[in-house]
Design a protein around this motif. Sequence first.
Motif, PDB file in Angstrom:
ATOM      1  N   ALA A   1       0.671  -1.116  -0.020  1.00  0.00           N
ATOM      2  CA  ALA A   1      -0.040  -0.002   0.045  1.00  0.00           C
ATOM      3  C   ALA A   1       0.754   1.177   0.044  1.00  0.00           C
ATOM      4  N   GLU A   2       0.289   2.162  -0.725  1.00  0.00           N
ATOM      5  CA  GLU A   2       0.990   3.492  -0.587  1.00  0.00           C
ATOM      6  C   GLU A   2       0.149   4.264   0.380  1.00  0.00           C
ATOM      7  N   ILE A   3       0.867   5.099   1.341  1.00  0.00           N
ATOM      8  CA  ILE A   3       0.481   5.698   2.304  1.00  0.00           C
ATOM      9  C   ILE A   3       0.801   7.239   2.340  1.00  0.00           C
ATOM     10  N   SER A   4      -0.100   8.005   2.232  1.00  0.00           N
ATOM     11  CA  SER A   4       0.305   9.488   2.289  1.00  0.00           C
ATOM     12  C   SER A   4       0.419   9.982   3.436  1.00  0.00           C
ATOM     13  N   ASP A   5       1.194  11.207   3.798  1.00  0.00           N
ATOM     14  CA  ASP A   5       1.228  11.877   5.170  1.00  0.00           C
ATOM     15  C   ASP A   5      -0.046  12.259   5.712  1.00  0.00           C
ATOM     16  N   ARG A   6      -1.057  12.230   5.051  1.00  0.00           N
ATOM     17  CA  ARG A   6      -2.327  12.479   5.436  1.00  0.00           C
ATOM     18  C   ARG A   6      -3.179  11.278   5.777  1.00  0.00           C
ATOM     19  N   GLY A   7      -2.674  10.040   5.815  1.00  0.00           N
ATOM     20  CA  GLY A   7      -3.252   9.021   6.114  1.00  0.00           C
ATOM     21  C   GLY A   7      -4.196   8.258   4.742  1.00  0.00           C
ATOM     22  N   GLU A   8      -3.993   8.729   3.758  1.00  0.00           N
ATOM     23  CA  GLU A   8      -4.739   8.433   2.889  1.00  0.00           C
ATOM     24  C   GLU A   8      -4.039   6.873   1.981  1.00  0.00           C
ATOM     25  N   VAL A   9      -4.796   5.942   1.812  1.00  0.00           N
ATOM     26  CA  VAL A   9      -4.044   4.657   1.323  1.00  0.00           C
ATOM     27  C   VAL A   9      -4.459   4.281   0.169  1.00  0.00           C
ATOM     28  N   ARG A  10      -3.752   3.920  -0.721  1.00  0.00           N
ATOM     29  CA  ARG A  10      -3.666   3.113  -1.992  1.00  0.00           C
ATOM     30  C   ARG A  10      -3.377   1.875  -2.050  1.00  0.00           C
ATOM     31  N   VAL A  11      -4.121   0.937  -1.939  1.00  0.00           N
ATOM     32  CA  VAL A  11      -3.523  -0.534  -2.111  1.00  0.00           C
ATOM     33  C   VAL A  11      -2.958  -0.940  -3.493  1.00  0.00           C
ATOM     34  N   LEU A  12      -2.093  -1.305  -3.535  1.00  0.00           N
ATOM     35  CA  LEU A  12      -1.445  -1.701  -4.841  1.00  0.00           C
ATOM     36  C   LEU A  12      -1.289  -3.116  -5.003  1.00  0.00           C
ATOM     37  N   ALA A  13      -1.658  -3.485  -6.321  1.00  0.00           N
ATOM     38  CA  ALA A  13      -1.831  -4.890  -6.855  1.00  0.00           C
ATOM     39  C   ALA A  13      -0.303  -5.528  -6.751  1.00  0.00           C
ATOM     40  N   THR A  14      -0.145  -6.792  -6.320  1.00  0.00           N
ATOM     41  CA  THR A  14       0.883  -7.567  -6.119  1.00  0.00           C
ATOM     42  C   THR A  14       1.126  -8.681  -7.046  1.00  0.00           C
ATOM     43  N   GLY A  15      -0.079  -9.102  -7.667  1.00  0.00           N
ATOM     44  CA  GLY A  15      -0.238 -10.156  -8.633  1.00  0.00           C
ATOM     45  C   GLY A  15      -1.372 -10.178  -9.332  1.00  0.00           C
ATOM     46  N   GLY A  16      -1.498 -10.903 -10.326  1.00  0.00           N
ATOM     47  CA  GLY A  16      -2.682 -11.216 -11.236  1.00  0.00           C
ATOM     48  C   GLY A  16      -3.945 -11.585 -10.405  1.00  0.00           C
ATOM     49  N   GLY A  17      -4.960 -11.411 -10.715  1.00  0.00           N
ATOM     50  CA  GLY A  17      -6.253 -11.885 -10.298  1.00  0.00           C
ATOM     51  C   GLY A  17      -6.368 -11.474  -8.905  1.00  0.00           C
ATOM     52  N   GLN A  18      -5.960 -10.510  -8.316  1.00  0.00           N
ATOM     53  CA  GLN A  18      -6.200  -9.638  -7.134  1.00  0.00           C
ATOM     54  C   GLN A  18      -7.364  -8.735  -7.281  1.00  0.00           C
ATOM     55  N   ASN A  19      -8.328  -8.932  -6.142  1.00  0.00           N
ATOM     56  CA  ASN A  19      -9.824  -8.106  -6.103  1.00  0.00           C
ATOM     57  C   ASN A  19      -9.612  -7.070  -5.167  1.00  0.00           C
ATOM     58  N   ALA A  20      -9.800  -6.044  -5.576  1.00  0.00           N
ATOM     59  CA  ALA A  20      -9.648  -4.751  -4.793  1.00  0.00           C
ATOM     60  C   ALA A  20     -10.622  -4.986  -3.616  1.00  0.00           C
ATOM     61  N   VAL A  21      -9.939  -4.521  -2.315  1.00  0.00           N
ATOM     62  CA  VAL A  21     -10.603  -4.793  -0.987  1.00  0.00           C
ATOM     63  C   VAL A  21     -10.680  -3.281  -0.508  1.00  0.00           C
ATOM     64  N   ARG A  22     -11.803  -2.894  -0.097  1.00  0.00           N
ATOM     65  CA  ARG A  22     -11.570  -1.591   0.578  1.00  0.00           C
ATOM     66  C   ARG A  22     -10.917  -1.410   1.913  1.00  0.00           C
ATOM     67  N   VAL A  23     -10.096  -0.557   1.856  1.00  0.00           N
ATOM     68  CA  VAL A  23      -9.361  -0.207   3.278  1.00  0.00           C
ATOM     69  C   VAL A  23     -10.207   0.827   4.240  1.00  0.00           C
ATOM     70  N   VAL A  24     -10.617   0.357   5.084  1.00  0.00           N
ATOM     71  CA  VAL A  24     -11.398   1.221   6.032  1.00  0.00           C
ATOM     72  C   VAL A  24     -10.739   2.232   6.825  1.00  0.00           C
ATOM     73  N   ARG A  25      -9.574   1.900   7.153  1.00  0.00           N
ATOM     74  CA  ARG A  25      -8.638   2.882   7.759  1.00  0.00           C
ATOM     75  C   ARG A  25      -7.547   2.256   8.056  1.00  0.00           C
ATOM     76  N   VAL A  26      -6.303   3.416   8.428  1.00  0.00           N
ATOM     77  CA  VAL A  26      -5.046   3.028   8.668  1.00  0.00           C
ATOM     78  C   VAL A  26      -4.617   3.717  10.083  1.00  0.00           C
ATOM     79  N   ARG A  27      -3.987   2.785  10.786  1.00  0.00           N
ATOM     80  CA  ARG A  27      -3.611   3.229  12.128  1.00  0.00           C
ATOM     81  C   ARG A  27      -1.843   3.108  12.265  1.00  0.00           C
ATOM     82  N   PRO A  28      -1.307   4.333  12.659  1.00  0.00           N
ATOM     83  CA  PRO A  28       0.225   4.278  12.780  1.00  0.00           C
ATOM     84  C   PRO A  28       0.492   3.347  13.919  1.00  0.00           C
ATOM     85  N   LEU A  29       1.410   2.580  13.823  1.00  0.00           N
ATOM     86  CA  LEU A  29       2.116   1.857  15.128  1.00  0.00           C
ATOM     87  C   LEU A  29       3.586   2.254  15.647  1.00  0.00           C
ATOM     88  N   PRO A  30       3.621   1.971  17.022  1.00  0.00           N
ATOM     89  CA  PRO A  30       4.744   2.327  17.444  1.00  0.00           C
ATOM     90  C   PRO A  30       6.205   1.523  16.895  1.00  0.00           C
TER      91      PRO A  30
END
Length: 75
Positions: A46-75
């Motif tokens: 996933a590409e994650i912007s400094d504003r917490g916007e997420v773009r999931v990137l395909a890593t292989g053929g046949g992947q279905n897009a799944v909606r990201v609900v949210r992103v949380r920073p971890l320590p």
Amino acid sequence: MSSQRYELVFSEGPGTGEDTVVVAPTGLAGPGGHPVYEDATGIVRAEISDRGEVRVLATGGGQNAVRVVRVRPLP
């Protein structure tokens, strides 16, 4: 929003459960110029912007897009 690791929270739609995946930086930039993060398997990227916007990137053929609900920073 700057973090070394993030937790991505996925949902397939209303009334469905949520799945979480922890991603870490790859050192690469995505199509939008933001850092790319991936999970330990390399399947979830996933590409994650400094504003917490997420773009999931395909890593292989046949992947279905799944909606990201949210992103949380971890320590």
